[in-house]
Scaffold this motif. Sequence first.
Motif, PDB file in Angstrom:
ATOM      1  N   ALA A 139      36.180  52.616  46.174  1.00  0.00           N
ATOM      2  CA  ALA A 139      36.099  53.797  45.317  1.00  0.00           C
ATOM      3  C   ALA A 139      37.404  54.014  44.551  1.00  0.00           C
ATOM      4  CB  ALA A 139      35.757  55.034  46.144  1.00  0.00           C
ATOM      5  N   VAL A 140      38.519  53.772  45.210  1.00  0.00           N
ATOM      6  CA  VAL A 140      39.818  53.917  44.540  1.00  0.00           C
ATOM      7  C   VAL A 140      39.961  52.862  43.452  1.00  0.00           C
ATOM      8  CG1 VAL A 140      42.322  53.805  44.832  1.00  0.00           C
ATOM      9  CG2 VAL A 140      40.922  54.986  46.529  1.00  0.00           C
TER      10      VAL A 140
ATOM     11  N   ARG B 277      36.622  44.607  36.106  1.00  0.00           N
ATOM     12  CA  ARG B 277      35.373  45.186  36.598  1.00  0.00           C
ATOM     13  C   ARG B 277      34.568  44.136  37.377  1.00  0.00           C
ATOM     14  NH1 ARG B 277      33.828  50.002  35.756  1.00  0.00           N
ATOM     15  NH2 ARG B 277      35.332  50.260  34.044  1.00  0.00           N
ATOM     16  N   ALA B 278      34.569  42.896  36.891  1.00  0.00           N
ATOM     17  CA  ALA B 278      33.841  41.831  37.589  1.00  0.00           C
ATOM     18  C   ALA B 278      34.432  41.585  38.975  1.00  0.00           C
ATOM     19  CB  ALA B 278      33.866  40.551  36.760  1.00  0.00           C
ATOM     20  N   ILE B 279      35.760  41.652  39.085  1.00  0.00           N
ATOM     21  CA  ILE B 279      36.417  41.473  40.382  1.00  0.00           C
ATOM     22  C   ILE B 279      36.003  42.585  41.347  1.00  0.00           C
ATOM     23  CG2 ILE B 279      38.654  41.491  41.577  1.00  0.00           C
ATOM     24  CD1 ILE B 279      39.823  40.271  38.923  1.00  0.00           C
ATOM     25  N   VAL B 280      36.069  43.822  40.876  1.00  0.00           N
ATOM     26  CA  VAL B 280      35.719  44.963  41.735  1.00  0.00           C
ATOM     27  C   VAL B 280      34.238  44.931  42.094  1.00  0.00           C
ATOM     28  CG1 VAL B 280      35.629  47.476  41.894  1.00  0.00           C
ATOM     29  CG2 VAL B 280      37.613  46.360  40.843  1.00  0.00           C
TER      30      VAL B 280
ATOM     31  N   ALA C  49      36.962  41.298  49.605  1.00  0.00           N
ATOM     32  CA  ALA C  49      35.498  41.396  49.610  1.00  0.00           C
ATOM     33  C   ALA C  49      34.955  41.423  51.038  1.00  0.00           C
ATOM     34  CB  ALA C  49      34.894  40.226  48.837  1.00  0.00           C
ATOM     35  N   ALA C  50      35.645  40.756  51.946  1.00  0.00           N
ATOM     36  CA  ALA C  50      35.192  40.725  53.337  1.00  0.00           C
ATOM     37  C   ALA C  50      35.654  41.942  54.135  1.00  0.00           C
ATOM     38  CB  ALA C  50      35.714  39.452  54.013  1.00  0.00           C
ATOM     39  N   ARG C  51      36.770  42.584  53.714  1.00  0.00           N
ATOM     40  CA  ARG C  51      37.390  43.591  54.563  1.00  0.00           C
ATOM     41  C   ARG C  51      37.470  44.999  53.967  1.00  0.00           C
ATOM     42  NH1 ARG C  51      42.647  39.883  56.373  1.00  0.00           N
ATOM     43  NH2 ARG C  51      41.472  38.369  57.635  1.00  0.00           N
ATOM     44  N   ALA C  52      37.329  45.148  52.656  1.00  0.00           N
ATOM     45  CA  ALA C  52      37.521  46.456  52.026  1.00  0.00           C
ATOM     46  C   ALA C  52      36.501  47.459  52.534  1.00  0.00           C
ATOM     47  CB  ALA C  52      37.428  46.333  50.511  1.00  0.00           C
ATOM     48  N   ASP C  53      36.943  48.691  52.733  1.00  0.00           N
ATOM     49  CA  ASP C  53      35.990  49.741  53.095  1.00  0.00           C
ATOM     50  C   ASP C  53      35.558  50.483  51.829  1.00  0.00           C
ATOM     51  OD1 ASP C  53      37.940  51.759  52.484  1.00  0.00           O
ATOM     52  OD2 ASP C  53      38.744  51.613  54.511  1.00  0.00           O
ATOM     53  N   ALA C  54      34.591  51.374  51.982  1.00  0.00           N
ATOM     54  CA  ALA C  54      34.022  52.069  50.823  1.00  0.00           C
ATOM     55  C   ALA C  54      35.074  52.895  50.096  1.00  0.00           C
ATOM     56  CB  ALA C  54      32.867  52.955  51.274  1.00  0.00           C
ATOM     57  N   GLY C  55      35.986  53.492  50.845  1.00  0.00           N
ATOM     58  CA  GLY C  55      37.030  54.292  50.222  1.00  0.00           C
ATOM     59  C   GLY C  55      37.944  53.470  49.341  1.00  0.00           C
ATOM     60  N   GLN C  56      38.309  52.271  49.811  1.00  0.00           N
ATOM     61  CA  GLN C  56      39.181  51.404  49.016  1.00  0.00           C
ATOM     62  C   GLN C  56      38.486  50.956  47.735  1.00  0.00           C
ATOM     63  OE1 GLN C  56      39.915  48.721  52.346  1.00  0.00           O
ATOM     64  NE2 GLN C  56      42.111  49.185  52.240  1.00  0.00           N
TER      65      GLN C  56
END
Length: 225
Positions: A127-128, A191-194, A118-125
């Motif tokens: 989206a995947v 879905r809640a995690i993402v 949650a702190a480090r993921a970028d938008a692309g990750q």
Amino acid sequence: MTAEFTPLDRSSAAAQAMRQIQEMIVDGRLAAGQRLPAERELSEMLQISRPTLRETIRSLVSLNILESRHGSGTYVAALDTKTLLEPLQFVMSLSVRTVDELFEARLLIEPALAALAAARADAGQVAVMRAVLDNPDRVATDVALHRLVADAAGNAVLAALLQTLSTLGQASRALTATRPGMLRRTAAEHRAIVDAIDRRDPDAARAAMTEHLERVAAEARRTVA
């Protein structure tokens, strides 16, 4: 060569089917490269539902024990006996204690990975991750999503530890996947995690992953009790 399959007790059909197929490969009743009977025929031989059989085959494919060839069928992979016995031994040793220890380890690692993601993921990750959620193969989705969360956390050591736990967890996934309502509830929890990762909310991501793993652990305990 025609292999003789034994009807299974439906209460633990997925685990027994995995065990029976692996044992038949180890003792030579199923040979490397041999095609398994068609889905309808095999489900009748084992006296289990076709959805249960599909989940069993998916689990064995993910362990590289079987291989699925599009338009041709499911075949025994060319594996040595040692490789075949390792997952079989873990399946046969599943108990409340081993399930507790497996999920104790996962609960120490995966909520932290979710918070880091949650702190480090970028938008692309992110989206995947969302694309993976739409995969109708829920068992494959489960494996892939947990790996993607670990990758997005950006800690190679923790990701490697999770990979080891994931390998051990194949047996427990096979046991719990066919429990009533399991895949539907798991999809909502994923879905809640993402969603929490997408909001860049580490506390919510940690809590969502913890809730998910605690529920799955409870289901696994009920299965092996």
